[in-house]
Design a protein around this motif. Structure first.
Motif, PDB file in Angstrom:
ATOM      1  N   PRO A   1     -68.685 111.511  -4.314  1.00  0.00           N
ATOM      2  CA  PRO A   1     -69.883 111.764  -5.121  1.00  0.00           C
ATOM      3  C   PRO A   1     -70.776 110.530  -5.162  1.00  0.00           C
ATOM      4  O   PRO A   1     -70.286 109.406  -5.235  1.00  0.00           O
ATOM      5  CB  PRO A   1     -69.326 112.100  -6.507  1.00  0.00           C
ATOM      6  N   GLY A   2     -72.076 110.771  -5.052  1.00  0.00           N
ATOM      7  CA  GLY A   2     -73.019 109.671  -5.039  1.00  0.00           C
ATOM      8  C   GLY A   2     -73.361 109.185  -3.639  1.00  0.00           C
ATOM      9  O   GLY A   2     -74.125 108.239  -3.480  1.00  0.00           O
ATOM     10  N   ALA A   3     -72.823 109.830  -2.622  1.00  0.00           N
ATOM     11  CA  ALA A   3     -73.135 109.449  -1.241  1.00  0.00           C
ATOM     12  C   ALA A   3     -74.594 109.775  -0.937  1.00  0.00           C
ATOM     13  O   ALA A   3     -75.172 110.713  -1.485  1.00  0.00           O
ATOM     14  CB  ALA A   3     -72.224 110.190  -0.268  1.00  0.00           C
ATOM     15  N   SER A   4     -75.165 108.998  -0.056  1.00  0.00           N
ATOM     16  CA  SER A   4     -76.540 109.261   0.375  1.00  0.00           C
ATOM     17  C   SER A   4     -76.540 110.355   1.434  1.00  0.00           C
ATOM     18  O   SER A   4     -75.529 110.569   2.118  1.00  0.00           O
ATOM     19  CB  SER A   4     -77.156 107.985   0.953  1.00  0.00           C
ATOM     20  N   PRO A   5     -77.665 111.038   1.600  1.00  0.00           N
ATOM     21  CA  PRO A   5     -77.737 112.039   2.669  1.00  0.00           C
ATOM     22  C   PRO A   5     -77.430 111.464   4.051  1.00  0.00           C
ATOM     23  O   PRO A   5     -76.758 112.120   4.847  1.00  0.00           O
ATOM     24  CB  PRO A   5     -79.185 112.542   2.577  1.00  0.00           C
ATOM     25  N   SER A   6     -77.863 110.242   4.328  1.00  0.00           N
ATOM     26  CA  SER A   6     -77.574 109.667   5.652  1.00  0.00           C
ATOM     27  C   SER A   6     -76.079 109.420   5.829  1.00  0.00           C
ATOM     28  O   SER A   6     -75.536 109.610   6.926  1.00  0.00           O
ATOM     29  CB  SER A   6     -78.372 108.383   5.892  1.00  0.00           C
ATOM     30  N   THR A   7     -75.390 109.036   4.757  1.00  0.00           N
ATOM     31  CA  THR A   7     -73.937 108.853   4.827  1.00  0.00           C
ATOM     32  C   THR A   7     -73.246 110.184   5.086  1.00  0.00           C
ATOM     33  O   THR A   7     -72.323 110.278   5.904  1.00  0.00           O
ATOM     34  CB  THR A   7     -73.409 108.225   3.527  1.00  0.00           C
ATOM     35  N   VAL A   8     -73.697 111.233   4.399  1.00  0.00           N
ATOM     36  CA  VAL A   8     -73.117 112.569   4.582  1.00  0.00           C
ATOM     37  C   VAL A   8     -73.355 113.042   6.015  1.00  0.00           C
ATOM     38  O   VAL A   8     -72.445 113.579   6.652  1.00  0.00           O
ATOM     39  CB  VAL A   8     -73.674 113.573   3.556  1.00  0.00           C
ATOM     40  N   ALA A   9     -74.568 112.840   6.520  1.00  0.00           N
ATOM     41  CA  ALA A   9     -74.881 113.264   7.891  1.00  0.00           C
ATOM     42  C   ALA A   9     -73.959 112.568   8.892  1.00  0.00           C
ATOM     43  O   ALA A   9     -73.394 113.209   9.776  1.00  0.00           O
ATOM     44  CB  ALA A   9     -76.343 112.978   8.215  1.00  0.00           C
ATOM     45  N   ALA A  10     -73.807 111.261   8.735  1.00  0.00           N
ATOM     46  CA  ALA A  10     -72.960 110.504   9.660  1.00  0.00           C
ATOM     47  C   ALA A  10     -71.507 110.941   9.563  1.00  0.00           C
ATOM     48  O   ALA A  10     -70.827 111.115  10.584  1.00  0.00           O
ATOM     49  CB  ALA A  10     -73.083 109.008   9.377  1.00  0.00           C
ATOM     50  N   ALA A  11     -71.014 111.134   8.354  1.00  0.00           N
ATOM     51  CA  ALA A  11     -69.600 111.471   8.158  1.00  0.00           C
ATOM     52  C   ALA A  11     -69.265 112.884   8.626  1.00  0.00           C
ATOM     53  O   ALA A  11     -68.144 113.143   9.058  1.00  0.00           O
ATOM     54  CB  ALA A  11     -69.233 111.302   6.692  1.00  0.00           C
ATOM     55  N   THR A  12     -70.215 113.789   8.526  1.00  0.00           N
ATOM     56  CA  THR A  12     -69.954 115.179   8.901  1.00  0.00           C
ATOM     57  C   THR A  12     -70.394 115.500  10.323  1.00  0.00           C
ATOM     58  O   THR A  12     -70.115 116.582  10.828  1.00  0.00           O
ATOM     59  CB  THR A  12     -70.666 116.147   7.933  1.00  0.00           C
TER      60      THR A  12
ATOM     61  N   ALA B   1     -79.992 125.397  -3.924  1.00  0.00           N
ATOM     62  CA  ALA B   1     -80.391 126.743  -4.361  1.00  0.00           C
ATOM     63  C   ALA B   1     -79.214 127.527  -4.937  1.00  0.00           C
ATOM     64  O   ALA B   1     -79.387 128.339  -5.851  1.00  0.00           O
ATOM     65  CB  ALA B   1     -81.017 127.505  -3.189  1.00  0.00           C
ATOM     66  N   LYS B   2     -78.021 127.266  -4.434  1.00  0.00           N
ATOM     67  CA  LYS B   2     -76.817 127.935  -4.932  1.00  0.00           C
ATOM     68  C   LYS B   2     -76.244 127.243  -6.164  1.00  0.00           C
ATOM     69  O   LYS B   2     -75.234 127.688  -6.715  1.00  0.00           O
ATOM     70  CB  LYS B   2     -75.750 127.992  -3.826  1.00  0.00           C
ATOM     71  N   GLY B   3     -76.862 126.141  -6.573  1.00  0.00           N
ATOM     72  CA  GLY B   3     -76.404 125.418  -7.758  1.00  0.00           C
ATOM     73  C   GLY B   3     -75.135 124.619  -7.533  1.00  0.00           C
ATOM     74  O   GLY B   3     -74.401 124.331  -8.478  1.00  0.00           O
ATOM     75  N   MET B   4     -74.899 124.199  -6.297  1.00  0.00           N
ATOM     76  CA  MET B   4     -73.660 123.504  -5.955  1.00  0.00           C
ATOM     77  C   MET B   4     -73.816 121.990  -5.864  1.00  0.00           C
ATOM     78  O   MET B   4     -72.829 121.257  -5.936  1.00  0.00           O
ATOM     79  CB  MET B   4     -73.131 124.029  -4.616  1.00  0.00           C
ATOM     80  N   ILE B   5     -75.037 121.511  -5.689  1.00  0.00           N
ATOM     81  CA  ILE B   5     -75.259 120.085  -5.474  1.00  0.00           C
ATOM     82  C   ILE B   5     -76.559 119.667  -6.156  1.00  0.00           C
ATOM     83  O   ILE B   5     -77.493 120.446  -6.246  1.00  0.00           O
ATOM     84  CB  ILE B   5     -75.290 119.788  -3.958  1.00  0.00           C
ATOM     85  N   ASP B   6     -76.560 118.452  -6.653  1.00  0.00           N
ATOM     86  CA  ASP B   6     -77.770 117.856  -7.220  1.00  0.00           C
ATOM     87  C   ASP B   6     -78.089 116.583  -6.469  1.00  0.00           C
ATOM     88  O   ASP B   6     -77.182 115.868  -6.027  1.00  0.00           O
ATOM     89  CB  ASP B   6     -77.574 117.491  -8.702  1.00  0.00           C
ATOM     90  N   ARG B   7     -79.377 116.316  -6.355  1.00  0.00           N
ATOM     91  CA  ARG B   7     -79.846 115.028  -5.831  1.00  0.00           C
ATOM     92  C   ARG B   7     -80.261 114.208  -7.043  1.00  0.00           C
ATOM     93  O   ARG B   7     -81.050 114.671  -7.862  1.00  0.00           O
ATOM     94  CB  ARG B   7     -81.044 115.202  -4.910  1.00  0.00           C
ATOM     95  N   VAL B   8     -79.715 113.024  -7.158  1.00  0.00           N
ATOM     96  CA  VAL B   8     -80.084 112.134  -8.255  1.00  0.00           C
ATOM     97  C   VAL B   8     -80.640 110.845  -7.655  1.00  0.00           C
ATOM     98  O   VAL B   8     -80.254 110.451  -6.558  1.00  0.00           O
ATOM     99  CB  VAL B   8     -78.881 111.834  -9.195  1.00  0.00           C
ATOM    100  N   ALA B   9     -81.539 110.227  -8.397  1.00  0.00           N
ATOM    101  CA  ALA B   9     -82.142 108.986  -7.910  1.00  0.00           C
ATOM    102  C   ALA B   9     -81.109 107.877  -7.906  1.00  0.00           C
ATOM    103  O   ALA B   9     -80.295 107.759  -8.827  1.00  0.00           O
ATOM    104  CB  ALA B   9     -83.326 108.608  -8.788  1.00  0.00           C
ATOM    105  N   ASP B  10     -81.147 107.069  -6.866  1.00  0.00           N
ATOM    106  CA  ASP B  10     -80.286 105.894  -6.765  1.00  0.00           C
ATOM    107  C   ASP B  10     -80.712 104.902  -7.843  1.00  0.00           C
ATOM    108  O   ASP B  10     -81.906 104.605  -7.994  1.00  0.00           O
ATOM    109  CB  ASP B  10     -80.446 105.280  -5.372  1.00  0.00           C
ATOM    110  N   ALA B  11     -79.764 104.387  -8.605  1.00  0.00           N
ATOM    111  CA  ALA B  11     -80.066 103.458  -9.698  1.00  0.00           C
ATOM    112  C   ALA B  11     -80.714 102.174  -9.179  1.00  0.00           C
ATOM    113  O   ALA B  11     -81.566 101.585  -9.841  1.00  0.00           O
ATOM    114  CB  ALA B  11     -78.795 103.126 -10.470  1.00  0.00           C
ATOM    115  N   ALA B  12     -80.330 101.737  -7.981  1.00  0.00           N
ATOM    116  CA  ALA B  12     -80.864 100.491  -7.422  1.00  0.00           C
ATOM    117  C   ALA B  12     -82.205 100.698  -6.721  1.00  0.00           C
ATOM    118  O   ALA B  12     -83.016  99.786  -6.653  1.00  0.00           O
ATOM    119  CB  ALA B  12     -79.860  99.877  -6.456  1.00  0.00           C
ATOM    120  N   ASP B  13     -82.421 101.892  -6.191  1.00  0.00           N
ATOM    121  CA  ASP B  13     -83.657 102.181  -5.463  1.00  0.00           C
ATOM    122  C   ASP B  13     -84.030 103.630  -5.728  1.00  0.00           C
ATOM    123  O   ASP B  13     -83.504 104.542  -5.095  1.00  0.00           O
ATOM    124  CB  ASP B  13     -83.445 101.930  -3.963  1.00  0.00           C
ATOM    125  N   GLY B  14     -84.924 103.841  -6.681  1.00  0.00           N
ATOM    126  CA  GLY B  14     -85.302 105.188  -7.100  1.00  0.00           C
ATOM    127  C   GLY B  14     -85.873 106.056  -6.003  1.00  0.00           C
ATOM    128  O   GLY B  14     -85.961 107.271  -6.160  1.00  0.00           O
TER     129      GLY B  14
END
Length: 155
Positions: free
Chosen positions: A55-66, A82-95
């Motif tokens: 949890p908290g992984a960036s989209p680029s990390t997810v893309a690389a890992a998968t 849309a299915k209510g399974m995932i949320d995008r939250v702003a990175d605390a260090a870089d909004g």
């Protein structure tokens, strides 16, 4: 199949893969029979599995890992949101950067799936020693394949 593939055939590994695929089909069909389980595509399952474990992984990390291209990941993320399974939250260090987190709905869905999987497989008659050995073997194989993929992609 190339000639070099022919030199590396071990029927036991092929038989193991065949059994794993058959089990996966049975497990998937059982889960789809439960109207309380959110239906996900194979790509969405792959993404959710990673995000749930990281949890908290960036989209680029997810893309690389998968191993997904960014366009395919973007589509999967839109559909999962849309299915209510995932949320995008702003990175605390870089909004400007997004972090991916599973929702409460995703946690409930996974708990329901795990209970279903446990019920289904426990009814098949394996004993605790067999279960432990199988789990250790399959985990080692998964880890080894992930390492091979990382070496091949440089990730």
């Amino acid at each position: 199949m190339s000639a070099s593939d022919d030199d590396h055939i071990d029927g036991r590994y092929a038989d193991l893969a065949d059994v794993v695929l058959a089990l996966a089909r049975t497990i998937s069909a059982d889960a789809h029979a439960d109207p309380g389980v959110v239906d996900l595509t194979a790509t969405e399952i792959n993404v959710m599995r990673f995000v749930d474990r990281h949890p908290g992984a960036s989209p680029s990390t997810v893309a690389a890992a998968t191993g997904l291209h960014r366009s395919n990941l973007s589509r999967a993320l839109r559909d999962l949101e849309a299915k209510g399974m995932i949320d995008r939250v702003a990175d605390a260090a870089d909004g400007r950067q997004a972090r991916l987190v599973p929702t409460d709905r995703a946690a409930r869905n996974l708990a329901r799936l795990r209970a279903s999987w446990s019920r289904l497989l426990s009814s098949a008659g394996a004993d605790d020693d067999d279960l432990g050995s199988a789990l250790r073997l399959l985990t080692r194989l998964e880890t080894g394949l992930a390492r091979s993929a990382q070496r091949e992609t440089g990730v």
